[in-house]
Design a protein around this motif. Structure first.
Motif, PDB file in Angstrom:
ATOM      1  N   VAL A  87       0.905  -1.281  -0.009  1.00 53.31           N
ATOM      2  CA  VAL A  87       0.173  -0.077  -0.001  1.00 53.31           C
ATOM      3  C   VAL A  87       0.926   1.356  -0.140  1.00 53.31           C
ATOM      4  N   GLN A  88       2.007   1.209   0.529  1.00 56.23           N
ATOM      5  CA  GLN A  88       2.928   2.352   0.540  1.00 56.23           C
ATOM      6  C   GLN A  88       2.286   3.523   1.356  1.00 56.23           C
ATOM      7  N   ALA A  89       1.713   3.238   2.363  1.00 57.55           N
ATOM      8  CA  ALA A  89       1.305   4.338   3.213  1.00 57.55           C
ATOM      9  C   ALA A  89       1.800   4.031   4.518  1.00 57.55           C
ATOM     10  N   PRO A  90       2.076   5.208   5.258  1.00 57.12           N
ATOM     11  CA  PRO A  90       2.822   5.443   6.506  1.00 57.12           C
ATOM     12  C   PRO A  90       1.731   4.318   7.622  1.00 57.12           C
ATOM     13  N   PHE A  91       0.604   4.309   7.479  1.00 58.79           N
ATOM     14  CA  PHE A  91      -0.250   3.414   8.394  1.00 58.79           C
ATOM     15  C   PHE A  91      -1.488   2.554   7.749  1.00 58.79           C
ATOM     16  N   PHE A  92      -1.513   1.494   8.158  1.00 52.85           N
ATOM     17  CA  PHE A  92      -2.288   0.357   7.406  1.00 52.85           C
ATOM     18  C   PHE A  92      -2.913  -0.126   8.446  1.00 52.85           C
ATOM     19  N   GLU A  93      -4.356  -0.376   8.355  1.00 50.77           N
ATOM     20  CA  GLU A  93      -5.343  -0.992   9.359  1.00 50.77           C
ATOM     21  C   GLU A  93      -6.371  -1.857   8.543  1.00 50.77           C
ATOM     22  N   VAL A  94      -6.720  -2.903   9.121  1.00 47.13           N
ATOM     23  CA  VAL A  94      -7.825  -3.707   8.504  1.00 47.13           C
ATOM     24  C   VAL A  94      -8.508  -4.132   9.915  1.00 47.13           C
ATOM     25  N   GLN A  95      -9.779  -3.484  10.085  1.00 45.16           N
ATOM     26  CA  GLN A  95     -10.671  -3.747  11.037  1.00 45.16           C
ATOM     27  C   GLN A  95     -11.185  -4.664  11.300  1.00 45.16           C
ATOM     28  N   ASP A  96     -11.394  -5.822  10.395  1.00 48.08           N
ATOM     29  CA  ASP A  96     -12.012  -7.261  10.473  1.00 48.08           C
ATOM     30  C   ASP A  96     -11.614  -7.816   9.447  1.00 48.08           C
ATOM     31  N   MET A  97     -10.684  -8.683   9.723  1.00 43.29           N
ATOM     32  CA  MET A  97     -10.050  -9.456   8.431  1.00 43.29           C
ATOM     33  C   MET A  97     -11.050 -10.558   7.726  1.00 43.29           C
ATOM     34  N   SER A  98     -11.853 -11.015   8.883  1.00 46.29           N
ATOM     35  CA  SER A  98     -12.734 -12.162   8.503  1.00 46.29           C
ATOM     36  C   SER A  98     -13.656 -12.040   7.323  1.00 46.29           C
ATOM     37  N   VAL A  99     -13.880 -10.558   7.006  1.00 43.28           N
ATOM     38  CA  VAL A  99     -14.915 -10.106   6.214  1.00 43.28           C
ATOM     39  C   VAL A  99     -14.510  -9.907   5.041  1.00 43.28           C
ATOM     40  N   SER A 100     -12.951 -10.008   4.917  1.00 38.62           N
ATOM     41  CA  SER A 100     -12.355  -9.790   3.403  1.00 38.62           C
ATOM     42  C   SER A 100     -11.748 -11.003   2.794  1.00 38.62           C
ATOM     43  N   PRO A 101     -12.213 -11.550   1.729  1.00 41.86           N
ATOM     44  CA  PRO A 101     -11.856 -12.795   0.965  1.00 41.86           C
ATOM     45  C   PRO A 101     -10.200 -12.835   1.080  1.00 41.86           C
ATOM     46  N   ARG A 102      -9.593 -11.667   0.676  1.00 40.54           N
ATOM     47  CA  ARG A 102      -8.476 -11.558   0.412  1.00 40.54           C
ATOM     48  C   ARG A 102      -7.459 -12.000   1.619  1.00 40.54           C
ATOM     49  N   PHE A 103      -8.162 -11.686   2.686  1.00 44.78           N
ATOM     50  CA  PHE A 103      -7.324 -12.470   4.113  1.00 44.78           C
ATOM     51  C   PHE A 103      -7.722 -13.410   4.692  1.00 44.78           C
ATOM     52  N   ALA A 104      -8.573 -14.092   3.965  1.00 40.50           N
ATOM     53  CA  ALA A 104      -9.146 -15.447   4.317  1.00 40.50           C
ATOM     54  C   ALA A 104      -8.130 -16.565   5.034  1.00 40.50           C
ATOM     55  N   THR A 105      -6.825 -16.415   4.121  1.00 40.38           N
ATOM     56  CA  THR A 105      -5.804 -17.536   4.203  1.00 40.38           C
ATOM     57  C   THR A 105      -4.624 -16.800   5.026  1.00 40.38           C
ATOM     58  N   ILE A 106      -4.936 -15.888   5.650  1.00 47.58           N
ATOM     59  CA  ILE A 106      -3.723 -15.215   6.121  1.00 47.58           C
ATOM     60  C   ILE A 106      -3.227 -15.939   7.448  1.00 47.58           C
ATOM     61  N   GLN A 107      -2.012 -15.797   7.907  1.00 47.13           N
ATOM     62  CA  GLN A 107      -1.528 -16.331   9.261  1.00 47.13           C
ATOM     63  C   GLN A 107      -2.399 -15.796  10.311  1.00 47.13           C
ATOM     64  N   PHE A 108      -2.208 -16.607  11.418  1.00 47.50           N
ATOM     65  CA  PHE A 108      -2.787 -16.070  12.642  1.00 47.50           C
ATOM     66  C   PHE A 108      -4.438 -16.166  12.279  1.00 47.50           C
ATOM     67  N   THR A 109      -5.069 -16.907  12.012  1.00 43.34           N
ATOM     68  CA  THR A 109      -6.335 -17.152  11.345  1.00 43.34           C
ATOM     69  C   THR A 109      -7.309 -16.754  12.494  1.00 43.34           C
ATOM     70  N   GLU A 110      -7.056 -16.927  13.728  1.00 42.14           N
ATOM     71  CA  GLU A 110      -7.825 -16.409  14.992  1.00 42.14           C
ATOM     72  C   GLU A 110      -8.114 -15.047  15.195  1.00 42.14           C
ATOM     73  N   MET A 111      -6.947 -14.255  14.582  1.00 40.16           N
ATOM     74  CA  MET A 111      -7.015 -12.891  14.720  1.00 40.16           C
ATOM     75  C   MET A 111      -8.034 -12.172  13.907  1.00 40.16           C
ATOM     76  N   ARG A 112      -8.843 -10.873  14.227  1.00 40.63           N
ATOM     77  CA  ARG A 112      -9.507 -10.194  13.347  1.00 40.63           C
ATOM     78  C   ARG A 112      -9.260  -8.966  12.981  1.00 40.63           C
ATOM     79  N   HIS A 113      -8.397  -8.174  14.136  1.00 37.63           N
ATOM     80  CA  HIS A 113      -7.926  -6.925  13.828  1.00 37.63           C
ATOM     81  C   HIS A 113      -6.495  -6.834  13.383  1.00 37.63           C
ATOM     82  N   TYR A 114      -6.154  -6.077  12.403  1.00 33.34           N
ATOM     83  CA  TYR A 114      -4.672  -5.707  12.102  1.00 33.34           C
ATOM     84  C   TYR A 114      -4.396  -4.329  12.214  1.00 33.34           C
ATOM     85  N   ALA A 115      -3.218  -3.698  12.358  1.00 34.08           N
ATOM     86  CA  ALA A 115      -2.836  -2.579  12.176  1.00 34.08           C
ATOM     87  C   ALA A 115      -1.331  -2.366  12.116  1.00 34.08           C
TER      88      ALA A 115
END
Length: 604
Positions: A87-115
């Motif tokens: 993304v090349q931005a200073p700050f990046f956040e996904v409030q709920d990874m479970s609702v985005s198909p692109r993060f469905a197979t991401i590591q730490f599947t029990e996690m929902r929020h990422y910043a």
């Protein structure tokens, strides 16, 4: 939140980013405590469940430290941290990874929020992220986001401090060696070439044009070297005007000549005309796998580079070969000797008599050292003394020799012998060493030896190399009672001004003005000039290198009676010199002629 994926972009830009990322290839478990603390703080200030620092490479990402996670590697396509960097931005956040198909197979599947705070190097390249994750969907408030960004900047500082050279942005020495060690341990290449670059002429830029100009040139050198090295190989800044590199596979000569051309191309200075730099470049080739460490290989390359005496308008390459391998082997043995290792052999002292043949007196000895090694045999004195000087260990060696001489003097004194002064040859570095006078004083006190039994020889060339320091050292040694001799007079600069301001007791005439003096009028005239200098300085004249009867007769005729040389005796072992002292104790009761003295020194 959507992510942005940049296009393939310029190949040169990709290369530069890959080089920048490679500087921070942290070995698993090696990340410093500051990074770990910053990850802990990130979790605390954002009330997150886990946190970490991740470096994003072309094909994988590396979690180097964190809270609630262990250091590990992931495929780049499966990492949300890679998305954050893209993304090349200073700050990046996904409030709920479970609702985005692109993060469905991401590591730490029990996690929902990422910043994440994106980590930008000081040169502007994206490195990775300082991130936090939580099990529940949420959004960071403004203060939490700012704190995470601030901690991210501190993380970059911590990475740079440990792995990156501040002046050039390259690997620092420890980072370069770490990655080279990884190459040695796991590379598929059959060979590696390690190099050492020592720029010549760089100090003059700082002196003439200022440090700012020097920094700009150093940065330009770094940029050129980065373009030369390519993507698969390693290069780093070792400090000052020195760089190191490693090439995987067989390094062809034209590749190394390309390095010379890269450095030799003139640099443009805003403060003046084009300026040329050259380099001493040492290289060592090693087949893989090898048990030789990365540090040892870089030291070998440095040794090869330092053996290049001078460069004249173009860079010079020297490869570490058989001669340098022997030098390294000898240096390792010398260091063991200075550490009193039993497998390093021993130093043995020999003593060449000095006599006054006008009255048949023994007036002194010159101490000469020999090194006998269990494998290399007897090592020529000039070889290991020169090695000690070039490697910065002459002070330790000279003090060890002085201790051996003082120990011998103490032995002779205890035996009740009539002991004569012994002269020591000290290197220039030892003579100007600030701790020398105190070390000699402590040695004299320990052995209970009067300073008058020691004489220090100062060569004529030393007087010009560091006159003020030499004068201070000589004055301090004289205050301890030591005698001072000017050695090898006549073969150097014959600087009368230098010796006029130095208090000395003896002037030693070099053998080239003694041997053949009876037959060569030019030599005889020069000798008489030196004899006049000694007379003006009110110093004793000692003639070195006497070997012939005809020269002895000439010296007698010209009232130069104090001599040293094979005519009377070669250097003798401690036991032989002691027998001479015992014999002379009885002969000294009556005058002896030259023939009697020669008999005295005959080895049984």
């Amino acid at each position: 939140m959507d992510s942005y994926f940049p296009s393939s972009g310029d190949d040169a830009a990709k290369l530069l980013r890959a080089q920048e990322i490679s500087r921070y290839r942290i070995t698993e478990g090696e990340a410093n405590r500051n990074l770990h603390l910053l990850a802990q703080l990130a979790a605390q200030v954002t009330c997150a469940d886990i946190s970490g620092v991740t470096i994003v490479h072309d094909l994988h990402v590396a979690v180097v430290t964190g809270t609630g996670v262990v250091p590990q590697h992931f495929n780049r396509d499966d990492s949300i941290c890679a998305h954050a960097v893209d993304v090349q931005a200073p700050f990046f956040e996904v409030q709920d990874m479970s609702v985005s198909p692109r993060f469905a197979t991401i590591q730490f599947t029990e996690m929902r929020h990422y910043a994440a705070a994106t980590l930008f190097s000081k040169r502007g390249y994206l490195l990775g992220t300082l991130w936090v994750m939580s099990c529940r969907p949420r959004a960071l408030d403004e203060s939490q986001g700012l704190l995470l960004l601030g901690l991210g900047r501190l993380a970059v500082d911590a990475l740079d401090k440990q792995y990156c050279d501040a002046a050039t942005g390259m690997h620092n020495r420890s980072s370069l060696l770490q990655q080279l060690q990884e190459v040695l341990a796991g590379s598929d290449a059959s060979e590696v070439t390690v190099g050492y670059i020592d720029l010549t002429g760089f100090h003059q830029i700082n002196e003439i044009y200022g440090r700012d100009a020097g920094d700009r040139i150093l940065s330009e050198v770094a940029n050129r070297l980065q373009h030369w090295i390519g993507r698969e190989d390693l290069i780093g800044h070792l400090g000052g005007d020195r760089f190191g590199f490693a090439l995987r596979g067989t390094a062809q000569d034209d590749r190394l000549q390309g390095l010379c051309k890269t450095i030799d191309k003139p640099f443009s200075l805003q403060e003046g005309p084009l300026y040329g730099l050259n380099a001493r470049i040492g290289v060592v080739r090693r087949s893989l796998p090898t048990k030789v460490s990365a540090g040892a290989l870089l030291d070998m390359a440095e040794t090869a580079g330092r053996m290049i005496v001078s460069v004249h308008g173009f860079s010079v390459i020297r490869e570490y070969g058989a001669v340098l391998r022997d030098r390294t082997r000898m240096l390792e043995a010398l260091l063991k000797l200075l550490e009193d290792r039993p497998d390093a052999g021993e130093l043995h002292m020999f003593y060449q008599p000095q006599v006054d043949f006008s009255n048949g007196c023994l007036i002194g000895f010159e101490a000469l050292v020999r090194w006998t090694h269990p494998e290399m045999g007897v090592i020529p004195t000039q070889n290991f003394v020169a090695l000690a000087e070039s490697s910065g260990h002459c002070y330790e060696l000279d003090l060890r020799i002085a201790r051996l001489v003082c120990s011998t003097l103490r032995r002779w004194l205890d035996a009740g012998l009539h002991v004569v002064p012994v002269s020591l040859n000290l290197s220039r570095a030892t003579l100007i060493h600030p701790r020398l006078p105190n070390a000699i004083s402590a040695l004299l006190d320990e052995m209970d030896i009067p300073g008058a039994l020691l004489e220090v020889e100062v060569t004529e060339g030393h007087l010009l190399e560091a006159p003020q320091a030499i004068h201070q050292s000589v004055d301090a040694l004289r205050s301890l009672g030591l005698r001072i001799a000017i050695d090898d007079f006549g073969i150097g600069y014959s600087n009368l001004d230098a010796i006029a301001t130095l208090r000395f007791d003896r002037l030693k005439v070099d053998r080239r003005f003694v041997h053949g003096v009876a037959d060569n009028p030019t030599t005889a005239s020069l000798f008489q000039l030196i004899q006049g200098v000694a007379k003006v300085a009110d110093a004793e004249l000692l003639c070195e290198g006497l070997e012939r009867q005809s020269d002895l007769d000439w010296l007698r005729h010209h009232h130069a009676y104090r001599v040293q040389g094979w005519y009377f005796s070669a250097a003798q072992s401690v036991d032989q010199a002691e027998r001479v002292l015992r014999s002379w104790k009885y002969l000294s009761r009556q005058p002896a002629g030259a023939s009697d003295l020669r008999t005295l020194f005959e080895v049984e």
